[in-house]
Design a protein around this motif. Structure first.
Motif, PDB file in Angstrom:
ATOM      1  N   HIS A 334       0.834  -1.215   0.000  1.00  0.00           N
ATOM      2  CA  HIS A 334       0.000   0.000   0.000  1.00  0.00           C
ATOM      3  C   HIS A 334       0.862   1.256   0.000  1.00  0.00           C
ATOM      4  O   HIS A 334       0.389   2.326  -0.421  1.00  0.00           O
ATOM      5  CB  HIS A 334      -0.912   0.000   1.217  1.00  0.00           C
ATOM      6  N   ALA A 373      -6.695  -3.163  -3.121  1.00  0.00           N
ATOM      7  CA  ALA A 373      -7.636  -3.026  -2.009  1.00  0.00           C
ATOM      8  C   ALA A 373      -7.206  -3.880  -0.822  1.00  0.00           C
ATOM      9  O   ALA A 373      -7.373  -3.489   0.345  1.00  0.00           O
ATOM     10  CB  ALA A 373      -9.039  -3.415  -2.468  1.00  0.00           C
ATOM     11  N   ARG A 376      -4.407  -2.159   1.046  1.00  0.00           N
ATOM     12  CA  ARG A 376      -4.946  -1.058   1.845  1.00  0.00           C
ATOM     13  C   ARG A 376      -5.600  -1.596   3.113  1.00  0.00           C
ATOM     14  O   ARG A 376      -5.444  -1.033   4.207  1.00  0.00           O
ATOM     15  CB  ARG A 376      -5.940  -0.249   1.028  1.00  0.00           C
ATOM     16  N   SER A 377      -6.315  -2.704   3.017  1.00  0.00           N
ATOM     17  CA  SER A 377      -6.977  -3.285   4.180  1.00  0.00           C
ATOM     18  C   SER A 377      -5.949  -3.758   5.210  1.00  0.00           C
ATOM     19  O   SER A 377      -6.100  -3.506   6.415  1.00  0.00           O
ATOM     20  CB  SER A 377      -7.860  -4.459   3.739  1.00  0.00           C
ATOM     21  N   TYR A 379      -2.876  -2.669   5.541  1.00  0.00           N
ATOM     22  CA  TYR A 379      -2.249  -1.459   6.072  1.00  0.00           C
ATOM     23  C   TYR A 379      -3.126  -0.801   7.132  1.00  0.00           C
ATOM     24  O   TYR A 379      -2.651  -0.424   8.215  1.00  0.00           O
ATOM     25  CB  TYR A 379      -1.981  -0.501   4.908  1.00  0.00           C
ATOM     26  N   GLU A 380      -4.399  -0.677   6.846  1.00  0.00           N
ATOM     27  CA  GLU A 380      -5.304  -0.033   7.800  1.00  0.00           C
ATOM     28  C   GLU A 380      -5.424  -0.841   9.083  1.00  0.00           C
ATOM     29  O   GLU A 380      -5.550  -0.268  10.178  1.00  0.00           O
ATOM     30  CB  GLU A 380      -6.668   0.176   7.146  1.00  0.00           C
TER      31      GLU A 380
END
Length: 618
Positions: A334, A373, A376-377, A379-380
């Motif tokens: 990400h 995606a 990103r998930s 990473y979050e």
């Protein structure tokens, strides 16, 4: 007031009156609140190191330490003790310090001056432990008997007994201080289970059942094969005893000094200054020593410490390490490519990172229909549990070298006190063929383990055997099992969590000067989980003598700054460890206040060489 430590200065000072000083060091029958000295450990081996074989570099000097090839053995299958010592010093210097020609070591900071002297070594055992830890004291010929000083330096990581030589030796030995080292119950005392051979006190191989001075003799079940090592297989959970390892090393130093200078004996905690310093696991160890009762320790400098306190965001290494082993390969995708220092073989590992994203999503651990995606998930999720962008970026190196899995495999065994063949996730260790199948080690491989190994496989011809290895994401099942030992239920998970609970740090002794030094970009032991919670807890407990230096652009591994992408963006941490020791020592001498908290604006070298302007001092 801090107790006086230099007894030969006493006659003039004591004329000032006991009312000013409370008491003078060396005064007969002095009451020591909360301190009861234990029996001193006697030296079991003494060696002399002069001329072409000194204490600090084993005669190698800066050029020899920089050499890419290790010092050679005359007979690769049968190295002698002197060869092993020289190679161990070479290996441990290179594992800790940035010795690259543009790194500044020996010119901008640090010292490799030849220091002649003696070494005293022994095997010591803390009460209740099954296995000993190594202790070794370097006593320079110019030891200052008027200003008696011992610097205690537990090994970084799981390294052997010389594992902190680059941290303490360059600062202490040229000043006439002795240095006491300990492997704190880990180290490179590997046992070849196929050959029945371990490591003797002098580092040479010894056969189990014959040699009487083996540093590690595990319980070996019938039919066991492969390799055992102390951190994983001692069944002691050595991390729970880190503080006691440090104190025993200090006690051993006093005994060794008494033998080195009998005319000046006794050397005691009353008349000898003791400063503890360490980085990484060694930093955690000196903080654990700081909490022990008794007025035996004068000051502590803890660099990038692996320390766990509850509250204030504190998390144990096993928790955030197993989380990183699962999620970080995907989460790094990400981040913009130019935000990451390049780990080894970056182009080759990115497809594996995308595969990890897909398998995590298939297992319901992250969300997303494609790798973008999914990254990103992941990473979050990591950001939500406290990870910073700086730690994630520097953590790329730990992913590239598979450090998270290596650490978790060993620590799970240690925390659960699992013996050989009893790892709850089925991991084991052995020499390996190119297809990763186990094989017997050769004599030449075995001969380098003690000197070269970092105390945790893989490395030096010893690899991790993963019983759960399976395509397509070969290491995922094993990583999930390791994570479940922290988050799951059942006896194995309960045992691991109990072992972790035993490593929780308490607060330092009231009034003890403590300086914590940590890089803001540490990707292996992020300060948000370790140093920052420890300092916050200390302040909450009223420990006003705990200071905190935060070094901008400091990451965990000075040695990796030799890689151009890392050296360009990250600053070395060792200059700040030496500066911290300077400041703490001056404070003990009455020449300044305790170092104040500081956020230090250090920076990497860019495309050039390190210069002093890149390393501002507080």
């Amino acid at each position: 007031m801090h107790r006086l430590k230099f007894p030969l200065l006493l006659p003039a000072v004591c004329l000032l009156g006991a009312g000013l000083l409370g008491a003078c060091a060396g005064t007969p029958n002095r009451e020591r609140t909360g301190y009861e000295p234990s029996a001193m450990i006697q030296p079991q081996r003494v060696t002399e190191h002069r001329g072409s074989d000194d204490l600090l570099t084993a005669g190698l000097g800066l050029d020899g330490l920089r050499a890419m090839a290790p010092p050679a053995f005359a007979d690769a299958a049968n190295p002698d003790a002197a060869e092993l010592r020289r190679r161990a010093i070479w290996s441990n210097w290179r594992g800790i310090a940035d010795l690259s020609p543009t790194g500044g070591y020996g010119t901008v900071y640090g010292s490799v001056v030849a220091v002649p002297g003696r070494e005293y070594s022994a095997l010591a055992t803390v009460p209740g432990a099954k296995q000993p830890h190594r202790v070794l004291v370097q006593v320079p010929d110019d030891f200052d008997q008027k200003r008696r000083c011992v610097v205690v330096a537990p090994a970084s990581g799981s390294r052997g007994v010389y594992g902190a030589i680059a941290v303490a030796g360059p600062w202490a030995l040229p000043k006439g201080c002795a240095v006491a080292y300990t492997d704190k119950g880990a180290g490179s005392d590997y046992v070849d289970l196929d050959a029945g051979i371990g490591v003797r006190l002098d580092g040479t191989p010894g056969r189990i059942g014959e040699a009487t001075d083996l540093a590690f003799v595990p319980e070996i079940p019938a039919g066991a094969t492969g390799v055992a090592f102390k951190h994983a297989h001692s069944q002691d959970n050595p991390e729970a005893d880190w503080g006691r390892h440090v104190k025993q090393a200090a006690e051993f130093a006093l005994s060794a000094l008494g033998q080195a200078f009998p005319q000046s004996a006794p050397f005691t905690f009353d008349n000898t200054r003791v400063i503890a310093v360490g980085i990484s696991n060694g930093g955690g160890a000196v903080l654990r020593a700081a909490e022990l009762e008794g007025d035996w320790l004068d000051a502590v400098v803890a660099g990038e410490p692996n320390v766990f306190v509850e509250g204030h965001g504190g998390r144990p290494l096993y928790d955030f390490g197993t989380e990183a082993a699962l999620l970080m390969p995907c989460a790094l995708l990400h981040l913009p490519a130019d935000a990451l220092p390049q780990p080894p073989l970056r182009a080759q590992v990115e497809p594996l990172w995308k595969l990890r994203c897909a398998t995590l999503q298939a297992g319901g651990l992250i969300e997303g229909a494609d790798s973008i995606a999914q990254a990103r998930s992941a990473y979050e999720r990591m950001r939500a549990t406290g990870w910073t962008d700086e730690a994630l970026q520097a953590g790329a190196l730990s992913v590239g070298f598979d450090l998270w899995r290596s650490v978790a495999v060993t620590y799970a065994s240690a925390y659960g006190r699992h013996g050989i063949g009893a790892h709850p996730c089925g991991f084991a260790f052995a020499a390996q063929n190119p297809d990763f199948s186990p094989r017997s080690a050769t004599a030449a491989e075995r001969g380098t383990w003690w000197s070269d190994a970092a105390g945790i496989p893989p490395g030096n011809g010893v690899g991790i055997l993963d019983a759960k290895l399976a395509p397509p994401d070969f290491t995922l099942a094993g990583a999930q099992c390791l994570r479940d030992l922290y988050t799951g239920k059942g006896e194995p998970a309960n045992g691991v969590r109990a072992g972790i609970a035993a490593t929780r740090a308490s607060m330092p002794r009231a009034g003890l000067p403590v300086l914590v030094v940590h890089g803001t970009d540490d990707g292996l032991v992020p300060p948000v989980f370790t140093s920052a919670p420890y300092v916050a807890a200390a302040r909450e407990a009223g420990r006003t003598q705990v200071g905190y230096w935060q070094v901008r652009n400091g990451e965990h591994f000075d040695a990796f700054l030799a890689l151009p992408a890392y050296g360009a963006r990250y600053a070395p941490m060792l200059p700040y460890m030496y500066a911290a020791l300077d400041r703490v020592s001056a404070h003990l001498d009455g020449q300044g206040a305790l170092p104040a908290d500081a956020v230090i604006q250090a920076r990497g070298r860019g495309a050039g060489a390190v210069d002093a302007a890149q390393l501002p001092m507080p």
